[in-house]
Design an enzyme around this catalytic site. Sequence first.
Site: not given
Length: 225
Positions: A6, A110
């Site tokens: 992340c 993402e």
Amino acid sequence: SAGERCMAISALVVVDAVADELIAKIGERVATLRTGDGRRGCDMGPLVTGAHRDKVAGYVQAGVDAGAELVIDGRVSNPEQHFDGAADGFWLGPTLFDRVTPDMSIYTDEIFGPVLSVVRVDSYDQGLDLINSNPYGNGTAIFTNDGGAARRFQNEVQVGMVGINVPVPVPVGYYSFGGWKASLFGDTHAHGTEGFHFYTRGKVITTRWLDPSHGGLNLGFPQNI
């Protein structure tokens, strides 16, 4: 981690005046990276599954279709790519896009893969506005030799974790980990003192001991004079 974390920040906001030089240097660095079996001393291994590799490759194609400039193509179909090691890995090499715009999926989503998207801005202020207008605010980093610019950025950016000349702005364990805005669920972060508080049930005791010579009870609320 082949971009599969992340905090592998995948959007690079560059002031246009230095963008060409920076992209050339990134290209030089990518050319030295070895993608392949990690047991053979490679810099980056395969993605976790074939389905995810195909998903990331799909984002690469989406970026091309949206009009971004594909500077480095890491897909297996690119004959210039070479993967060192086992042939059955889920390979996708470092991929670099230039002239990405904020409406493209390679910016808004993402990707979780080795894809870096370069967004050009005219100034620091425009770059700051771009970051602060994003609904997410997990991590960001600024690279500069200007201490004043760094101080201004850390105060003005609306992001929970900020790096200054640090590529992965994840603090050490005794600081909290977590972002702002849509990058945070609940009121507290995961690490540091907030993590202890999350798993702790507090008890508050208010006590007063009177001098024995006082005699009797005093039910009045304690006061400081």
